[in-house]
Design a protein around this motif. Structure first.
Motif, PDB file in Angstrom:
ATOM      1  N   LYS A 182      20.415  -5.500 -15.745  1.00  0.00           N
ATOM      2  CA  LYS A 182      21.413  -5.307 -16.802  1.00  0.00           C
ATOM      3  C   LYS A 182      21.275  -6.498 -17.743  1.00  0.00           C
ATOM      4  N   ILE A 183      21.096  -6.224 -19.021  1.00  0.00           N
ATOM      5  CA  ILE A 183      20.939  -7.297 -19.996  1.00  0.00           C
ATOM      6  C   ILE A 183      22.018  -7.203 -21.068  1.00  0.00           C
ATOM      7  N   PHE A 184      22.244  -8.306 -21.727  1.00  0.00           N
ATOM      8  CA  PHE A 184      23.100  -8.361 -22.910  1.00  0.00           C
ATOM      9  C   PHE A 184      22.171  -8.532 -24.108  1.00  0.00           C
ATOM     10  N   LEU A 185      22.177  -7.544 -25.015  1.00  0.00           N
ATOM     11  CA  LEU A 185      21.251  -7.533 -26.149  1.00  0.00           C
ATOM     12  C   LEU A 185      22.007  -7.730 -27.452  1.00  0.00           C
ATOM     13  N   SER A 203      16.796 -15.360 -23.488  1.00  0.00           N
ATOM     14  CA  SER A 203      15.485 -15.372 -24.152  1.00  0.00           C
ATOM     15  C   SER A 203      15.524 -16.224 -25.411  1.00  0.00           C
ATOM     16  N   ASP A 204      14.342 -16.562 -25.918  1.00  0.00           N
ATOM     17  CA  ASP A 204      14.243 -17.167 -27.244  1.00  0.00           C
ATOM     18  C   ASP A 204      14.501 -16.084 -28.288  1.00  0.00           C
ATOM     19  N   LEU A 205      14.668 -16.507 -29.542  1.00  0.00           N
ATOM     20  CA  LEU A 205      14.845 -15.538 -30.619  1.00  0.00           C
ATOM     21  C   LEU A 205      13.536 -14.809 -30.856  1.00  0.00           C
ATOM     22  N   TYR A 248      18.196 -11.641 -25.882  1.00  0.00           N
ATOM     23  CA  TYR A 248      18.891 -10.989 -24.781  1.00  0.00           C
ATOM     24  C   TYR A 248      19.052 -11.953 -23.620  1.00  0.00           C
ATOM     25  N   SER A 249      19.996 -11.589 -22.774  1.00  0.00           N
ATOM     26  CA  SER A 249      20.304 -12.403 -21.601  1.00  0.00           C
ATOM     27  C   SER A 249      20.363 -11.501 -20.372  1.00  0.00           C
ATOM     28  N   VAL A 250      19.843 -11.986 -19.248  1.00  0.00           N
ATOM     29  CA  VAL A 250      19.893 -11.213 -18.000  1.00  0.00           C
ATOM     30  C   VAL A 250      21.261 -11.408 -17.360  1.00  0.00           C
ATOM     31  N   ILE A 251      21.978 -10.303 -17.135  1.00  0.00           N
ATOM     32  CA  ILE A 251      23.303 -10.370 -16.522  1.00  0.00           C
ATOM     33  C   ILE A 251      23.207 -10.190 -15.004  1.00  0.00           C
TER      34      ILE A 251
END
Length: 362
Positions: free
Chosen positions: A190-193, A273-275, A285-288
């Protein structure tokens, strides 16, 4: 020579008129609520539609069955009208677009659908529907309206029986055992995009994405805050949680190479992540959370982050199947009780009907 040509022309014209008259011949008149005719042409349209769907050429006896189904349909439709049951055109349009959106893989308006069909097939939407379903858009919507109205009428007549329909515990468990192999999770994360379209101002998009990324990394903005602000008019970006499978299709959906997606699956929860400065957007994005592949039991949830268990999912689907079967049987029962000489005047029977139904399939 001129006379022969004239005679041929007259014969051809006469044949065309005869064919046209044959198509216009009335096979039956439904008169439960009003006089409504079923012509050879209407039957041909329905037969052609079924041919498009099944790929088969129908015999005379099969055409009789389709004619009976048309009579049943109009009987139930008139009974519904008599009872004050109706489905608005807006609901029919919505159902049509939902059906077509599922086929194209995204939500579309009718204009967008028309444009998409023209781009991909070089045909109008009407021509495309005629090719695929044997009906124009208007004819297909009329067909949908009849089906939806009939369904709503039958539901109104059998509400108590429908509410009592439910699969047993044994049926649910048997279904699970039979289809156990299909109840699995693949590897998922699950990621936050956060996604910022470039539009005509790529530098502004990059600045916006950088600001959001820095705010998130420095914990000055939470996921919820960024998501809420994204929904405001003129925010200029989109944000939210996504469940990603370890597939090439998911990589394409995320806008990254498959090898980069595989690398993402090695990251722990909390990774940011980087931009990413892409051709049409800037995103990060970030891994949740991460979910390992596994076989699901009846008590497991069908999808991470939801509360519907496999048991509940099977129960709901079996209930829907049973209800649809009941509705189909109820429709047959109701139409049979309505199919009386007072309500249906069959204009063609026996050899006369066989002759009219003996047209050749295309």
């Amino acid at each position: 020579m001129k006379r022969l040509a004239l005679v041929c022309t007259v014969l051809i014209a006469a044949a065309a008129v005869a064919f046209s008259q044959s198509d216009l011949q009335v096979l039956a008149v439904i008169k439960l609520n009003k006089n409504e005719s079923i012509t050879v042409r209407q039957l041909k349209t329905r037969v052609e539609a079924y041919k498009k769907q099944t790929g088969k050429v129908f015999t005379v006896d099969e055409k009789k069955q389709i004619l009976d189904a048309l009579i049943d349909e109009k009987l139930v439709m008139q009974a519904a009208q008599k009872a004050g049951v109706s489905v608005p055109d807006s609901s029919v349009d919505q159902y049509f677009l939902q059906t077509m959106s599922q086929q194209v893989g995204k939500n579309v308006t009718e204009q967008e659908l028309n444009t998409l069909v023209q781009q991909q097939t070089k045909m109008s939407l009407d021509d495309y529907m005629k090719q695929q379903a044997g009906m124009t858009v208007a004819e297909y919507k009329e067909y949908l309206k009849a089906q939806l109205t009939a369904q709503q009428y039958i539901v109104s007549q059998r509400q108590s029986e429908l509410k009592a329909i439910a699969p047993s515990d044994d049926e649910i468990r048997s279904f699970y055992e039979l289809h156990k192999a299909s109840f699995v999770w693949s590897d998922m994360i699950k990621i936050f995009l956060v996604y910022v379209p470039k539009g005509t101002k790529p530098e502004d998009a990059k600045a916006k994405a950088t600001e959001l990324l820095n705010g998130y990394k420095d914990k000055k903005m939470t996921r919820d805050q960024i998501t809420v602000k994204s929904k405001a008019d003129g925010s200029g970006y989109q944000a939210g949680e996504m469940l990603i499978n370890k597939t090439e299709n998911s990589a394409s959906q995320l806008g990254v190479a498959y090898k980069d997606l595989l690398d993402l699956f090695t990251k722990d929860a909390g990774y940011v992540s980087d931009l990413q400065d892409n051709s049409t957007n800037c995103q990060f994005y970030s891994v949740i959370e991460k979910y390992a592949a596994k076989m699901l039991t009846l008590s497991d949830v069908v999808q991470p982050g939801t509360t519907v268990t496999v048991y509940d999912y099977i129960k709901q689907n079996l209930a829907q199947q049973k209800q649809m079967e009941y509705l189909q049987n109820a429709a047959t029962e109701i139409s049979k009780t309505l199919d009386t000489p007072d309500n249906v005047d069959r204009k063609k029977t026996g050899a006369d009907l066989d002759k009219l139904l003996a047209w050749e399939g295309k």
